[in-house]
Scaffold this motif. Structure first.
Motif, PDB file in Angstrom:
ATOM      1  N   GLY A  12       0.809  -1.204   0.000  1.00  0.00           N
ATOM      2  CA  GLY A  12       0.000   0.000   0.000  1.00  0.00           C
ATOM      3  C   GLY A  12       0.842   1.252   0.000  1.00  0.00           C
ATOM      4  N   VAL A  13       0.163   2.404   0.073  1.00  0.00           N
ATOM      5  CA  VAL A  13       0.846   3.678  -0.101  1.00  0.00           C
ATOM      6  C   VAL A  13       1.880   3.933   0.990  1.00  0.00           C
ATOM      7  CG1 VAL A  13      -0.926   4.985   1.156  1.00  0.00           C
ATOM      8  CG2 VAL A  13       0.486   6.140  -0.546  1.00  0.00           C
ATOM      9  N   LEU A  14       1.616   3.529   2.235  1.00  0.00           N
ATOM     10  CA  LEU A  14       2.581   3.777   3.300  1.00  0.00           C
ATOM     11  C   LEU A  14       3.902   3.102   2.995  1.00  0.00           C
ATOM     12  CD1 LEU A  14       3.492   4.784   6.039  1.00  0.00           C
ATOM     13  CD2 LEU A  14       2.431   2.776   7.075  1.00  0.00           C
ATOM     14  N   TYR A  15       3.852   1.803   2.679  1.00  0.00           N
ATOM     15  CA  TYR A  15       5.098   1.087   2.408  1.00  0.00           C
ATOM     16  C   TYR A  15       5.762   1.602   1.137  1.00  0.00           C
ATOM     17  CZ  TYR A  15       4.639  -2.071   6.291  1.00  0.00           C
ATOM     18  OH  TYR A  15       4.569  -2.589   7.561  1.00  0.00           O
ATOM     19  N   ASP A  16       4.980   1.995   0.143  1.00  0.00           N
ATOM     20  CA  ASP A  16       5.572   2.564  -1.070  1.00  0.00           C
ATOM     21  C   ASP A  16       6.386   3.821  -0.747  1.00  0.00           C
ATOM     22  OD1 ASP A  16       4.377   0.573  -2.518  1.00  0.00           O
ATOM     23  OD2 ASP A  16       2.708   1.810  -3.233  1.00  0.00           O
ATOM     24  N   LYS A  17       5.824   4.693   0.090  1.00  0.00           N
ATOM     25  CA  LYS A  17       6.505   5.952   0.415  1.00  0.00           C
ATOM     26  C   LYS A  17       7.705   5.714   1.331  1.00  0.00           C
ATOM     27  CE  LYS A  17       3.724   8.464  -1.987  1.00  0.00           C
ATOM     28  NZ  LYS A  17       4.184   9.070  -3.246  1.00  0.00           N
ATOM     29  N   VAL A  18       7.573   4.809   2.287  1.00  0.00           N
ATOM     30  CA  VAL A  18       8.696   4.538   3.185  1.00  0.00           C
ATOM     31  C   VAL A  18       9.823   3.846   2.429  1.00  0.00           C
ATOM     32  CG1 VAL A  18       9.425   3.344   5.282  1.00  0.00           C
ATOM     33  CG2 VAL A  18       7.216   4.486   5.211  1.00  0.00           C
ATOM     34  N   ARG A  19       9.471   2.957   1.489  1.00  0.00           N
ATOM     35  CA  ARG A  19      10.518   2.310   0.680  1.00  0.00           C
ATOM     36  C   ARG A  19      11.315   3.336  -0.122  1.00  0.00           C
ATOM     37  NH1 ARG A  19       6.412  -1.763  -0.733  1.00  0.00           N
ATOM     38  NH2 ARG A  19       6.771  -3.591   0.603  1.00  0.00           N
ATOM     39  N   ALA A  20      10.666   4.433  -0.508  1.00  0.00           N
ATOM     40  CA  ALA A  20      11.376   5.468  -1.260  1.00  0.00           C
ATOM     41  C   ALA A  20      12.512   6.057  -0.439  1.00  0.00           C
ATOM     42  CB  ALA A  20      10.402   6.575  -1.687  1.00  0.00           C
ATOM     43  N   VAL A  21      12.398   6.005   0.900  1.00  0.00           N
ATOM     44  CA  VAL A  21      13.444   6.519   1.787  1.00  0.00           C
ATOM     45  C   VAL A  21      14.366   5.402   2.249  1.00  0.00           C
ATOM     46  CG1 VAL A  21      13.917   7.667   3.991  1.00  0.00           C
ATOM     47  CG2 VAL A  21      11.974   8.391   2.590  1.00  0.00           C
ATOM     48  N   THR A  41       0.419  -0.847   9.061  1.00  0.00           N
ATOM     49  CA  THR A  41      -0.497  -1.130   7.957  1.00  0.00           C
ATOM     50  C   THR A  41      -0.247  -2.499   7.330  1.00  0.00           C
ATOM     51  OG1 THR A  41       0.876  -0.165   6.217  1.00  0.00           O
ATOM     52  CG2 THR A  41      -0.568   1.331   7.414  1.00  0.00           C
ATOM     53  N   ARG A  42      -1.313  -3.070   6.826  1.00  0.00           N
ATOM     54  CA  ARG A  42      -1.258  -4.290   6.046  1.00  0.00           C
ATOM     55  C   ARG A  42      -2.260  -4.179   4.894  1.00  0.00           C
ATOM     56  NH1 ARG A  42       2.687  -4.743   8.549  1.00  0.00           N
ATOM     57  NH2 ARG A  42       3.453  -6.515   9.791  1.00  0.00           N
ATOM     58  N   THR A  43      -1.996  -4.915   3.833  1.00  0.00           N
ATOM     59  CA  THR A  43      -2.898  -4.959   2.689  1.00  0.00           C
ATOM     60  C   THR A  43      -3.409  -6.383   2.509  1.00  0.00           C
ATOM     61  OG1 THR A  43      -1.726  -3.158   1.580  1.00  0.00           O
ATOM     62  CG2 THR A  43      -3.104  -4.563   0.199  1.00  0.00           C
ATOM     63  N   ALA A  44      -4.715  -6.525   2.347  1.00  0.00           N
ATOM     64  CA  ALA A  44      -5.288  -7.849   2.104  1.00  0.00           C
ATOM     65  C   ALA A  44      -4.822  -8.348   0.737  1.00  0.00           C
ATOM     66  CB  ALA A  44      -6.814  -7.777   2.144  1.00  0.00           C
ATOM     67  N   VAL A  45      -4.272  -9.546   0.698  1.00  0.00           N
ATOM     68  CA  VAL A  45      -3.749 -10.088  -0.558  1.00  0.00           C
ATOM     69  C   VAL A  45      -4.713 -11.094  -1.183  1.00  0.00           C
ATOM     70  CG1 VAL A  45      -1.342  -9.703   0.051  1.00  0.00           C
ATOM     71  CG2 VAL A  45      -2.439 -11.850   0.724  1.00  0.00           C
ATOM     72  N   ARG A  46      -5.768 -11.403  -0.471  1.00  0.00           N
ATOM     73  CA  ARG A  46      -6.817 -12.257  -1.021  1.00  0.00           C
ATOM     74  C   ARG A  46      -8.118 -11.886  -0.301  1.00  0.00           C
ATOM     75  NH1 ARG A  46      -4.713 -17.877   1.792  1.00  0.00           N
ATOM     76  NH2 ARG A  46      -5.337 -17.394   3.946  1.00  0.00           N
ATOM     77  N   LEU A  69      -6.842  -1.879   2.407  1.00  0.00           N
ATOM     78  CA  LEU A  69      -5.794  -1.406   3.312  1.00  0.00           C
ATOM     79  C   LEU A  69      -6.323  -1.407   4.738  1.00  0.00           C
ATOM     80  CD1 LEU A  69      -2.944  -0.208   3.640  1.00  0.00           C
ATOM     81  CD2 LEU A  69      -3.966   2.065   3.377  1.00  0.00           C
ATOM     82  N   VAL A  70      -5.595  -2.079   5.624  1.00  0.00           N
ATOM     83  CA  VAL A  70      -5.962  -2.180   7.035  1.00  0.00           C
ATOM     84  C   VAL A  70      -4.884  -1.491   7.864  1.00  0.00           C
ATOM     85  CG1 VAL A  70      -6.403  -3.756   8.957  1.00  0.00           C
ATOM     86  CG2 VAL A  70      -7.181  -4.345   6.649  1.00  0.00           C
ATOM     87  N   ILE A  71      -5.311  -0.640   8.794  1.00  0.00           N
ATOM     88  CA  ILE A  71      -4.379   0.038   9.696  1.00  0.00           C
ATOM     89  C   ILE A  71      -4.620  -0.479  11.107  1.00  0.00           C
ATOM     90  CG2 ILE A  71      -3.649   2.226  10.698  1.00  0.00           C
ATOM     91  CD1 ILE A  71      -4.410   3.607   8.133  1.00  0.00           C
ATOM     92  N   CYS A  72      -3.636  -1.179  11.663  1.00  0.00           N
ATOM     93  CA  CYS A  72      -3.701  -1.616  13.054  1.00  0.00           C
ATOM     94  C   CYS A  72      -3.198  -0.466  13.920  1.00  0.00           C
ATOM     95  CB  CYS A  72      -2.837  -2.859  13.264  1.00  0.00           C
ATOM     96  SG  CYS A  72      -3.395  -4.296  12.344  1.00  0.00           S
ATOM     97  N   CYS A  73      -4.101   0.168  14.655  1.00  0.00           N
ATOM     98  CA  CYS A  73      -3.742   1.357  15.420  1.00  0.00           C
ATOM     99  C   CYS A  73      -3.367   0.957  16.842  1.00  0.00           C
ATOM    100  CB  CYS A  73      -4.889   2.372  15.418  1.00  0.00           C
ATOM    101  SG  CYS A  73      -4.393   3.952  16.144  1.00  0.00           S
ATOM    102  N   LEU A  74      -2.072   0.756  17.088  1.00  0.00           N
ATOM    103  CA  LEU A  74      -1.601   0.340  18.408  1.00  0.00           C
ATOM    104  C   LEU A  74      -1.867   1.418  19.447  1.00  0.00           C
ATOM    105  CD1 LEU A  74       1.747  -1.420  17.430  1.00  0.00           C
ATOM    106  CD2 LEU A  74      -0.595  -2.303  17.412  1.00  0.00           C
ATOM    107  N   TYR A  75      -1.840   2.667  19.038  1.00  0.00           N
ATOM    108  CA  TYR A  75      -2.160   3.769  19.943  1.00  0.00           C
ATOM    109  C   TYR A  75      -3.547   3.570  20.560  1.00  0.00           C
ATOM    110  CZ  TYR A  75      -3.612   8.525  21.273  1.00  0.00           C
ATOM    111  OH  TYR A  75      -4.100   9.617  21.941  1.00  0.00           O
ATOM    112  N   LEU A  76      -4.509   3.157  19.773  1.00  0.00           N
ATOM    113  CA  LEU A  76      -5.860   2.941  20.287  1.00  0.00           C
ATOM    114  C   LEU A  76      -5.980   1.634  21.066  1.00  0.00           C
ATOM    115  CD1 LEU A  76      -8.084   4.178  17.303  1.00  0.00           C
ATOM    116  CD2 LEU A  76      -7.505   5.381  19.422  1.00  0.00           C
TER     117      LEU A  76
END
Length: 450
Positions: A79-88, A329-334, A348-355
């Protein structure tokens, strides 16, 4: 005995209200992310949130978070988060897919062997002394900035102890600071990369400096062939199942991962701890009592940690309230289901550990800063997971906890800190949960305090 989670029996689904046309909930995530997150449990344990045209599913139920983070057949990093973090960071351990993770973790594991922790702890203590050595009573320092300086210095020295000048290390730190701010902005609003602006130019210059700096360090180590006994030397010696050494690009990716893990995440814990102690004098008094009894005014060392249980509990409680990896974040693959509802592939699923860590049906007085809850055995083992779960749990969990505990002990044993402004911290949106700038007035603790 540590209790287990006893949260709600049937997870509830819901939708976050107040979405803007076209933008969805992006304005809230950009300006007041914590206030927005705090509002979500009122609407369910799995809440649909709109980020522009995309819908994401924010999960705050402990059992569902465990399911998402451990069911590697249904959910993957993407997903977009991992795409952007991979850029760094490149395709390192923190960003690679499930299929690559096991092999990459095996490569990095030797750098975190328990036999190295004594050496790492000595570096941590020494660098804390350097950072705090310039502090003076009556001065005002930004403790968030000081914590980041400290943890970046520790990361650089434990990764590559030779061949890195002070100026080169500072350039890496400055570039990383710009990148970490920019990554979150690009996750929330991907179009930023397409809009010419001074901020985009700063981000791209920082990314170029970061890559060039890491490449230069790797090249220098490879050219000398000397084993310096540090993490980069270990990585240079690693061979995969086919006897192949890591390429320069792979080394650069892993170095970037380790610097991030060793700098940004731990610095946020230290910065939050200093603020929470300033706001809770009764906790600070108990902490000072333990530090004075054990240290007697001398500098802390790694050997002292077993005799500083309350100091460790302060760090654990900070990790509960303000976990650095606040959104995993995780992305459903099936096609799969989550709490009885179907999710199509690509969701796209966001596991919010803060909550998760602030659930009132799991923790007594959940929002309260109370390190004593740990010794009392009140923290369910499944509901406080600041380093993640399963095969992808953070490889540097012990490293980061030791560093944060040593830094806090060193600072609190000698200094009292008072916020220079009565205003509460306003967290800065980054990929970790940072408290933002925190100017504090320093007062050295005198003999009467010990």
């Amino acid at each position: 005995m540590t209790p287990h989670v006893t949260g709600a029996e049937e997870p509830r689904h819901g939708t976050a209200p107040g979405a803007w046309p076209f933008l969805g909930h992006l304005p809230y995530l950009a300006v007041r992310p914590l206030a927005f997150l705090d509002s979500l449990p009122d609407h369910g344990d799995v809440v649909r949130v709109r980020m522009g045209p995309r819908t994401v599913h924010v999960v705050s139920h402990p059992a569902l978070v465990r399911r998402v983070l451990t069911d590697r057949g249904s959910f993957d990093r993407g997903g977009v988060l991992y795409d952007k973090v991979r850029a760094v960071l490149g395709n390192g351990l923190a960003t690679c897919s499930n299929a690559e993770h096991r092999g990459q973790r095996r490569v990095l594991q030797p750098a975190f062997h328990h036999s190295l922790m004594e050496r790492y702890a000595a570096v941590m203590a020494a660098e804390t002394a350097v950072v705090t050595g310039g502090w003076r009573s009556g001065a005002v320092v930004d403790v968030t900035e000081e914590a980041f300086r400290l943890t970046t210095a520790v990361a650089v020295r434990t990764l590559f102890s030779a061949g890195v000048t002070a100026r080169a290390a500072e350039e890496l730190r400055e570039a990383l600071d710009v990148l970490l701010r920019g990554v979150y902005a690009r996750v929330v609003a991907p179009a930023l990369d397409r809009v010419p602006s001074p901020a985009r130019r700063r981000y791209r210059r920082a990314l170029a400096r970061w890559r060039a700096g890491v490449a230069a360090i790797v090249a220098a180590y490879r050219a000398t062939g000397v084993d310096h006994g540090d993490a980069l030397s270990l990585l240079l010696a690693v061979r995969d199942e086919r006897g192949r050494a890591l390429s320069d690009a792979e080394l650069g990716d892993q170095v970037a991962t380790l610097v991030l893990a060793g700098a940004e995440t731990t610095s946020s814990v230290v910065a939050w701890a200093l603020r929470l102690l300033a706001d809770h004098p009764e906790v600070a008094a108990r902490l000072h009592g333990e530090l004075d009894a054990v240290l007697g005014g001398r500098p802390v060392t790694g050997a002292d940690l077993p005799r500083l249980p309350y100091t460790g509990d302060v760090v654990r409680e900070v990790l509960r309230l303000y976990p650095p990896a606040w959104a995993v974040t995780r992305t459903a693959v099936r096609e799969t289901e989550l709490a009885g509802r179907s999710l199509p592939p690509g969701s796209l699923v966001i596991c919010c550990l803060y909550l998760v860590h602030r659930r009132h049906d799991v923790f007594r007085d959940a929002a309260r800063f109370d390190p004593g809850r740990w010794a009392a055995g009140e923290v369910p083992r499944d509901a406080c997971v600041p380093f993640g779960l399963g095969a992808t749990k953070c490889i540097g969990d012990v490293f980061g906890t030791v560093e944060a505990t040593l830094a806090l002990a060193a600072m609190a044993s000698r200094w009292r800190m008072t916020p220079a402004s009565p205003r509460p911290p306003r967290p800065v949106p980054r990929i970790v949960l940072s408290p933002g700038p925190q100017p504090m007035l320093l007062a050295e603790r005198g003999a009467a305090d010990h």
